[in-house]
Design a protein around this motif. Sequence first.
Motif, PDB file in Angstrom:
ATOM      1  N   ASN A 317       0.806  -1.228   0.000  1.00  0.00           N
ATOM      2  CA  ASN A 317       0.000   0.000   0.000  1.00  0.00           C
ATOM      3  C   ASN A 317       0.837   1.274   0.000  1.00  0.00           C
ATOM      4  O   ASN A 317       0.294   2.377   0.089  1.00  0.00           O
ATOM      5  CB  ASN A 317      -0.930   0.016   1.217  1.00  0.00           C
ATOM      6  N   GLY A 318       2.158   1.133  -0.076  1.00  0.00           N
ATOM      7  CA  GLY A 318       3.026   2.306  -0.051  1.00  0.00           C
ATOM      8  C   GLY A 318       3.107   2.964   1.310  1.00  0.00           C
ATOM      9  O   GLY A 318       3.444   4.151   1.412  1.00  0.00           O
ATOM     10  N   ASP A 319       2.817   2.203   2.368  1.00  0.00           N
ATOM     11  CA  ASP A 319       2.798   2.749   3.727  1.00  0.00           C
ATOM     12  C   ASP A 319       3.984   2.310   4.568  1.00  0.00           C
ATOM     13  O   ASP A 319       3.977   2.475   5.792  1.00  0.00           O
ATOM     14  CB  ASP A 319       1.503   2.325   4.444  1.00  0.00           C
ATOM     15  N   TRP A 320       5.001   1.729   3.939  1.00  0.00           N
ATOM     16  CA  TRP A 320       6.164   1.282   4.707  1.00  0.00           C
ATOM     17  C   TRP A 320       7.397   2.073   4.296  1.00  0.00           C
ATOM     18  O   TRP A 320       7.697   2.206   3.108  1.00  0.00           O
ATOM     19  CB  TRP A 320       6.440  -0.203   4.508  1.00  0.00           C
ATOM     20  N   HIS A 321       8.102   2.596   5.292  1.00  0.00           N
ATOM     21  CA  HIS A 321       9.316   3.379   5.045  1.00  0.00           C
ATOM     22  C   HIS A 321      10.379   2.951   6.055  1.00  0.00           C
ATOM     23  O   HIS A 321      10.157   3.031   7.273  1.00  0.00           O
ATOM     24  CB  HIS A 321       9.040   4.875   5.166  1.00  0.00           C
ATOM     25  N   ASN A 322      11.519   2.498   5.549  1.00  0.00           N
ATOM     26  CA  ASN A 322      12.651   2.200   6.422  1.00  0.00           C
ATOM     27  C   ASN A 322      13.344   3.503   6.785  1.00  0.00           C
ATOM     28  O   ASN A 322      13.800   4.238   5.895  1.00  0.00           O
ATOM     29  CB  ASN A 322      13.628   1.248   5.727  1.00  0.00           C
ATOM     30  N   VAL A 323      13.397   3.780   8.063  1.00  0.00           N
ATOM     31  CA  VAL A 323      13.947   5.046   8.543  1.00  0.00           C
ATOM     32  C   VAL A 323      15.344   4.814   9.088  1.00  0.00           C
ATOM     33  O   VAL A 323      15.544   3.992   9.988  1.00  0.00           O
ATOM     34  CB  VAL A 323      13.046   5.662   9.631  1.00  0.00           C
ATOM     35  N   SER A 324      16.317   5.511   8.535  1.00  0.00           N
ATOM     36  CA  SER A 324      17.679   5.421   9.052  1.00  0.00           C
ATOM     37  C   SER A 324      17.842   6.399  10.211  1.00  0.00           C
ATOM     38  O   SER A 324      17.301   7.502  10.203  1.00  0.00           O
ATOM     39  CB  SER A 324      18.691   5.742   7.948  1.00  0.00           C
ATOM     40  N   LEU A 325      18.596   5.960  11.207  1.00  0.00           N
ATOM     41  CA  LEU A 325      18.805   6.772  12.401  1.00  0.00           C
ATOM     42  C   LEU A 325      20.172   7.424  12.364  1.00  0.00           C
ATOM     43  O   LEU A 325      21.142   6.825  11.874  1.00  0.00           O
ATOM     44  CB  LEU A 325      18.698   5.915  13.654  1.00  0.00           C
ATOM     45  N   PRO A 326      20.290   8.625  12.906  1.00  0.00           N
ATOM     46  CA  PRO A 326      21.609   9.241  13.031  1.00  0.00           C
ATOM     47  C   PRO A 326      22.455   8.463  14.025  1.00  0.00           C
ATOM     48  O   PRO A 326      21.936   7.772  14.904  1.00  0.00           O
ATOM     49  CB  PRO A 326      21.305  10.640  13.547  1.00  0.00           C
ATOM     50  N   ALA A 327      23.755   8.542  13.876  1.00  0.00           N
ATOM     51  CA  ALA A 327      24.640   7.844  14.799  1.00  0.00           C
ATOM     52  C   ALA A 327      24.636   8.518  16.159  1.00  0.00           C
ATOM     53  O   ALA A 327      24.424   9.743  16.270  1.00  0.00           O
ATOM     54  CB  ALA A 327      26.055   7.806  14.225  1.00  0.00           C
ATOM     55  N   LEU A 328      24.861   7.743  17.193  1.00  0.00           N
ATOM     56  CA  LEU A 328      25.000   8.314  18.529  1.00  0.00           C
ATOM     57  C   LEU A 328      26.261   9.192  18.586  1.00  0.00           C
ATOM     58  O   LEU A 328      27.290   8.841  17.984  1.00  0.00           O
ATOM     59  CB  LEU A 328      25.135   7.214  19.581  1.00  0.00           C
TER      60      LEU A 328
END
Length: 332
Positions: A317-328
Amino acid sequence: TQWVSDRRSNAGKDAVTTEKPCPSADLVPTVASMHSLTLSFAREGFEARLQHSLRLSGAGYIILLLADGTMSKFVGNYLFHAAAALGGGRRQHTLLLVCLDGSAFDQCLLFSRRFGQLDIACADMQGWIPQATFEHRGGFGSCLWRVCVWSKAFVTWRLVGMSSRPVMLTDLDVVLRKDLTQWVSDRRSKTGKDAPPLFAQMEGQVPGALVNTGLLVFDRHHLPLLADWAVLSAEALGDKTPTQDAMNDLLGTTENTTQLRRPSSYPLAQFLGKHRAIVTVVRFPGKVAGFCGNLGEYTTHYNCLSGDDKMAAMIRNGDWHNVSLPALPRVL
């Protein structure tokens, strides 16, 4: 507190029970272990952590989410959509992520940097649920799943009791498309009632449909209901859907008000239909809040699916997004 006192006297103990939930993945956590978590929440400072994690007064809503460290992908996807639906620059609402372990808390801090357009508050609950409990992981119906589901009812009750802001409780498989609180506020102003109604997603649009506890809106008028919900959910942990069964028993939203299938010494009859005449339930129409992956104007809830099927449906459905996180940040 009455429930705690009753449980303590029934157990024949003056001291607080120290029973831990989940000695194995396939066991149902005992009522005594929920009793222990109830008491430790205040005694060991977790209630203070929750209280200090966000602004408890203001015009906006608190959008309540709970997660452990294994749920980071769903947290990221939820916040991605929330940023589009709510991040219009005003930061009116607070997204409160109650972090049930240290990994979830670390991730929450990174998500708050990644989505700076949102007012994200991270409540560190690490240590409230014993670390040993997380060693018995499992999917739907496992011991850890039941403990986490019960914690949703319990934390909602405690949060609503300490805040003057309305609370929207949502599961992580809800996709926000528009600001649902605007629809709620509009309908609330038209009810003409002194006591605001409970807004709920229902399991279907037919008469007699049950309340689904993955999308609910509460405020302080609902505290008696929420207190009973936390109690009855602990009694219902042997059920397939404990918090949902408990809520529907309290509201009398099913003709068969004998949802609890687990033997109990607690006088459950006093709860059945207790809030039917007290709380007005306003259901979200399906075109407003979509159900089982069906598109809604304001939200889509991907319940009726589990595990990989849930993610696959979101992807379709186009409702999934892999979100990358900033490094600590590095500490020198």
